[in-house]
Design a protein around this motif. Sequence first.
Motif, short mmCIF file in Angstrom:
data_model
loop_
_atom_site.label_atom_id
_atom_site.label_comp_id
_atom_site.label_asym_id
_atom_site.label_seq_id
_atom_site.Cartn_x
_atom_site.Cartn_y
_atom_site.Cartn_z
N ASN A 147 1.07 -0.88 0.31
CA ASN A 147 0.17 -0.04 -0.28
C ASN A 147 1.10 1.27 0.10
OD1 ASN A 147 -2.12 -2.02 0.39
ND2 ASN A 147 -2.75 -1.61 1.79
N GLY A 148 0.68 2.02 -0.74
CA GLY A 148 1.31 3.02 -1.10
C GLY A 148 0.80 4.47 0.54
N TYR A 149 1.77 4.86 0.32
CA TYR A 149 1.48 6.33 1.18
C TYR A 149 2.23 7.77 0.71
CZ TYR A 149 -0.53 2.94 4.33
OH TYR A 149 -1.38 1.00 4.65
N VAL A 150 1.60 8.66 1.52
CA VAL A 150 1.76 10.49 1.48
C VAL A 150 3.17 10.99 2.31
CG1 VAL A 150 1.39 12.36 1.34
CG2 VAL A 150 -0.11 10.55 0.52
N HIS A 151 4.51 10.81 2.19
CA HIS A 151 5.47 11.00 2.43
C HIS A 151 6.06 12.35 2.26
CE1 HIS A 151 5.74 6.85 3.30
NE2 HIS A 151 5.02 6.83 1.96
N GLY A 152 6.72 13.66 3.09
CA GLY A 152 7.39 14.93 2.40
C GLY A 152 7.96 15.31 3.56
N LYS A 153 8.12 16.76 3.47
CA LYS A 153 8.77 17.74 4.45
C LYS A 153 7.83 18.53 5.35
CE LYS A 153 12.68 18.07 1.51
NZ LYS A 153 13.08 19.19 0.12
N LYS A 154 6.42 18.03 4.89
CA LYS A 154 5.42 19.08 5.90
C LYS A 154 4.03 17.86 6.14
CE LYS A 154 6.19 23.41 3.55
NZ LYS A 154 5.57 24.50 2.35
N PRO A 155 3.72 18.20 7.27
CA PRO A 155 2.74 16.80 7.50
C PRO A 155 1.43 17.73 6.29
CG PRO A 155 2.93 19.01 9.43
CD PRO A 155 4.09 19.49 7.78
N ILE A 156 0.64 16.42 6.43
CA ILE A 156 -0.57 16.31 5.30
C ILE A 156 -1.46 15.56 6.29
CG2 ILE A 156 -1.22 15.27 3.02
CD1 ILE A 156 1.21 16.37 2.19
#
Length: 342
Positions: A147-156
Amino acid sequence: MHKKIAATLLAASALFGAGAAQAEEIILKVAHFWPTTALSHQKVLLPWCDKIAKESANRLKCQIYPAMQLGGTPPQLIQQAADGVADIVWTLPGYSAGRFPSVEVFELPFMSKKAETTSRALWDYAEKYGQKDFALVKPLAFHVHDNGYVHGKKPISTMADFQGLKMRAPTRLTNKMLAAFGAAPVAMPLPAVTEAMSKGVIDGYVLPWEVIPTVKLHELTRYHSETPPSEPALYTAVFTIAMNKAKYASLPDDLKKVIDANSGAEFSAMIGRVWDESAPAARQQAVANGNQFGMISSAELAGWRKAGDRLAAEWVEEMKGKGYPAQEMLDSARGLIDKYSR
């Protein structure tokens, strides 16, 4: 008398020659874009190559070329298999945008529940709908990742949080998904993502857990947004392991049987299962790095799913225009995923 001896010697020679040919070692050039440390290389390709070597009495062997060692870029791998630059490749059809539209349907948002069951569904589906798209190669497996998720430098945590963010996605439909959520999508193959994150070219990305530690992205990412386990995955991506058709055709019948016995629905499902099983340990590395995790609420996710439904409807209309039985394909994909998820 001399003629008889000569004939006997000739026959023996032919027999010996046939035996030598029978025992000839065939080296398969296997190319992919991952590093050798990747799960795909360690837990799928190496065991697969060992298995076909054993079952062929060491007449079939692999020479693996990881990390694009045969040259070219990841989107060119499928053509390398078609052209015989490599005998077998492992890649994403979606890296060649628009070339393999039949299997794109599995990359729509909120389709997959588990990689193992979705990969089994995908193989069945491709057998019916993918023959034309993949006519230049012999597919050995179709599968999806965990399963794919969202990852980043800011919270989403809401769709509004995507506004103004440059987000990487692997394929055409995942880019369209991010655009529908309000982000500025940036298409790039996996090997480019680490540098893009470190240089600030992108603010984040969508990926499954498995691959993140392999390319050190957990060290460059602060926030991870997951979806409830009861919901289908935000997204997944389609992969294929494909063989050069002429190479397969050149194999003796008994070696074709070895390849056939190690390809298809069971092989596809096994790859998906390896991905599913890999996710918790990979996620733990992000936990150990002190990263922060958020769960998208079911109420918020309802809006995301509506955007996904609009994207599916757009895909159906687009594919209809290209002559595909698109609604039937979408219904079939969903039906097969449900069938194998029970």
